[in-house]
Design a protein around this motif. Structure first.
Motif, mmCIF file in Angstrom:
data_model
loop_
_atom_site.group_PDB
_atom_site.id
_atom_site.type_symbol
_atom_site.label_atom_id
_atom_site.label_comp_id
_atom_site.label_asym_id
_atom_site.label_seq_id
_atom_site.Cartn_x
_atom_site.Cartn_y
_atom_site.Cartn_z
ATOM 1 N N UNK A 188 47.017 73.547 -25.155
ATOM 2 C CA UNK A 188 46.138 72.951 -26.171
ATOM 3 C C UNK A 188 46.892 71.924 -27.003
ATOM 4 N N UNK A 234 48.855 68.141 -27.508
ATOM 5 C CA UNK A 234 48.611 66.798 -26.973
ATOM 6 C C UNK A 234 49.479 66.506 -25.746
ATOM 7 N N UNK A 235 50.637 67.144 -25.658
ATOM 8 C CA UNK A 235 51.545 66.867 -24.538
ATOM 9 C C UNK A 235 52.564 67.994 -24.490
ATOM 10 N N UNK A 255 55.106 76.199 -37.120
ATOM 11 C CA UNK A 255 53.639 76.225 -37.106
ATOM 12 C C UNK A 255 53.026 75.109 -37.957
ATOM 13 N N UNK A 282 53.264 72.112 -35.748
ATOM 14 C CA UNK A 282 52.265 72.181 -34.670
ATOM 15 C C UNK A 282 50.874 71.811 -35.179
ATOM 16 N N UNK A 283 50.518 72.353 -36.354
ATOM 17 C CA UNK A 283 49.182 72.058 -36.894
ATOM 18 C C UNK A 283 49.008 70.548 -37.083
ATOM 19 N N UNK A 337 48.944 68.825 -33.542
ATOM 20 C CA UNK A 337 47.707 69.109 -32.796
ATOM 21 C C UNK A 337 46.534 68.306 -33.354
ATOM 22 N N UNK A 338 46.562 68.087 -34.689
ATOM 23 C CA UNK A 338 45.453 67.341 -35.282
ATOM 24 C C UNK A 338 45.644 65.837 -35.199
ATOM 25 N N UNK A 372 48.250 64.116 -33.376
ATOM 26 C CA UNK A 372 48.885 63.560 -32.181
ATOM 27 C C UNK A 372 47.860 62.963 -31.235
ATOM 28 N N UNK A 419 46.600 61.761 -27.430
ATOM 29 C CA UNK A 419 46.810 62.366 -26.122
ATOM 30 C C UNK A 419 48.103 61.821 -25.510
ATOM 31 N N UNK A 435 42.375 68.197 -24.179
ATOM 32 C CA UNK A 435 41.983 69.267 -25.091
ATOM 33 C C UNK A 435 41.343 68.693 -26.360
ATOM 34 N N UNK A 458 41.870 71.998 -33.942
ATOM 35 C CA UNK A 458 42.358 72.437 -32.627
ATOM 36 C C UNK A 458 42.549 73.947 -32.481
#
Lengths: 437, 79
Positions: free
Chosen positions: A209, A211-212, A363, A366-367, A370-371, A373, A375, B26, B37
């Motif tokens: 889940x 981006x890369x 974390x 990561x948050x 994930x928001x 970044x 693809x 995703x 996410x």
């Protein structure tokens, strides 16, 4: 007798170095000879066909693998990489040639019995070709067919107590050095931290889940045997914050020649008498060492942990006692924008189970990634795009002089009005008259 | 958002786009759901588990698609 003539590949056997072509030919012959005794679960000619396909690839100057695949094992979105050949009629043995990544044991410690079990399984249900180890650290099984994937996964997990590793947009298999198991320089228990984070982040490892790709690497000391600083989105590098311990008698023993520098590593040639000035003091990148009479002195606050002096005189110099690790972020290989080394984010953090402080930083990052970044954008690219200051904001870490490489060359620390006592004196509207956005 | 609603949204949006593409990042799915996410991940994982979606991986990147759609799905089941 080889199934396919391979004149181009044969040239790769001609040098003085070991050749993977010779290894593959030997394996192909072995499979052909033992086919009557072992009920191989994938075509016996898989290795012959990989040689033939590679020869064709060299001849045509282009790949004959299709791009990716949907295969995997149930519940996992990584660990299996689908590979299909675009010449299945010529090379039926490699029509399916999937890769499986096996999560290597911490520090890559294993018994020969374990390796035999893995190889027996892979000979039986795969091509027998392995890569020890992939750059992520995994034990890589190269080449099997779709129906074998679940069978291999079952055997690995139920009989060998062994999980698959990460691939795709997952947390990749965390990788560590041998650490305190054998190394006197390890500043923390790399294997424990690596194991705990692997277990805690199972969902991130197996269900993509991000981006890369996302890599964790753990180096026990700044010698960086795992090269985390150059390769990992998160590098955890052992360090200490008190002084390097000096044994002055041992220093004299090195100077006097009783102890060999670098533990005798360069003794194959006569380099002359050990010269501490030339071989240690003048090579110190921060010039923080000097001799006072017969005493070696170190200005520890200037030490940047290059490890050179400790490596040359391991009996005389030891890492300090107040140990922990530094966290660097954003290293990557050169796909976009060239290679990037990790940037120091946390200069020092104590390494204490259950590692909550470390996980909190991971974390938060990561948050953000994930928001924000894009693809296929690595963490290092996001840091470059949005700025290191943004990273400091999302992690709640205060800017520190150690975040700056050189004064005035890292202009990423910008003050906000609310952070400056007394506010701004400038008028933004007046400023904009002369400086358009 | 409950699971049935999320699933219906994903299936509808991905089916609409099938003519042009069959694999999605995703974040594309999280955007369709309008969720952060981490919240979207739980729902999307469940959609993979119940066979609505399937993973696709190049080895370096992972994508998601409706199960059985796309050229590759057909090709991979030929052999």
């Amino acid at each position: 007798m080889a199934k396919h003539p391979t004149p181009l590949l044969d040239q790769l056997e001609s040098g003085p170095w070991p050749s993977f072509v010779s290894d593959l030919k030997e394996l192909a012959e072995h499979r052909a000879k033992t086919a009557s005794k072992i009920e191989y679960q994938i075509p016996v000619e898989v290795v012959d066909d990989i040689l033939g396909l590679l020869e064709l690839t060299y001849k045509d100057g282009c790949t004959h693998w299709k791009h990716g695949g949907i295969v995997g094992v149930f519940g996992y979105g990584g660990g299996v990489i689908g590979r299909y050949c675009d010449q299945p009629e010529k090379f039926p043995g490699v029509a399916h040639f999937h890769t499986m990544r096996v999560n290597q044991p911490g520090g890559k410690f294993y018994k020969t019995e374990y390796l035999r079990q893995l190889c027996d399984l892979w000979d039986f249900r795969g091509s027998g070709i392995t890569n020890m180890h992939g750059s992520t650290g995994d034990i890589i099984f190269l080449g099997t067919t779709t129906p074998q994937l679940e069978e291999i996964f079952y055997e690995l997990t139920h009989k060998l107590n062994q999980d698959l590793g990460g691939s795709g947009s997952n947390l990749r298999t965390p990788s560590d050095c041998i650490g305190q198991a054998r190394c006197e320089w390890a500043c923390y228990d790399t294997q424990d931290l690596c194991y705990q984070l692997t277990m805690d982040y199972q969902d991130e490892l197996h269900r993509p889940a991000f981006p890369y790709k996302m890599k964790f690497k753990f180096d026990g000391c700044p010698n960086c045997c795992v090269a985390s600083i150059a390769r990992a989105d998160f590098s955890f590098i052992g360090t200490w914050r008190d002084d390097i311990k000096i044994n002055q008698e041992a220093v004299q023993a090195y100077i006097g020649g009783e102890l060999k520098p670098n533990a005798g590593e360069h003794s194959g040639r006569d380099w002359g008498k050990f010269d501490i000035q030339k071989e240690v003091i003048r090579l110190c990148p921060t010039q923080c060492m000097w001799m006072e009479g017969k005493k070696l002195m170190i200005d520890n606050k200037e030490c940047n942990r290059c490890m050179h002096c400790l490596n040359v005189m391991p009996r005389a110099l030891r890492i300090g006692d107040d140990r922990g690790l530094s966290i660097l972020v954003g290293a990557k290989a050169p796909i976009l924008d060239g290679a990037q080394m990790g940037s120091l984010l946390v200069p020092f953090i104590k390494v204490e189970p259950p590692y909550d402080e470390i996980k909190e930083i991971i974390e938060k990052i990561w948050d953000w990634w994930m928001e924000e970044g894009k693809n296929r954008e690595r963490l290092g690219e996001l840091i470059k795009r949005q700025g290191f200051q943004k990273l400091l904001e999302v992690t709640g870490i205060q800017p520190d002089p150690r975040h700056v490489k050189e004064p005035r060359s890292n202009p990423y620390i910008f003050w906000k009005e609310e952070e400056v006592e007394g506010g701004w004196t400038r008028d933004i509207n007046e400023f904009r008259k002369h400086h358009l956005r | 958002m409950d699971y049935a609603e999320a699933k219906a949204k994903i299936v509808e949006e991905l089916t609409k786009k099938l003519k042009t593409k069959s694999k999605f990042y995703f974040n594309d799915l999280a955007d369709i759901l309008g969720l952060k996410p981490r919240e979207a991940k739980k729902l999307i994982n469940d959609m993979v588990a119940d066979g609505t979606l399937e993973y696709w991986s190049s080895g370096s990147t992972s994508m998601y698609g409706l199960k059985g759609t796309g050229k590759q799905a057909a090709a991979e089941h030929e052999a």
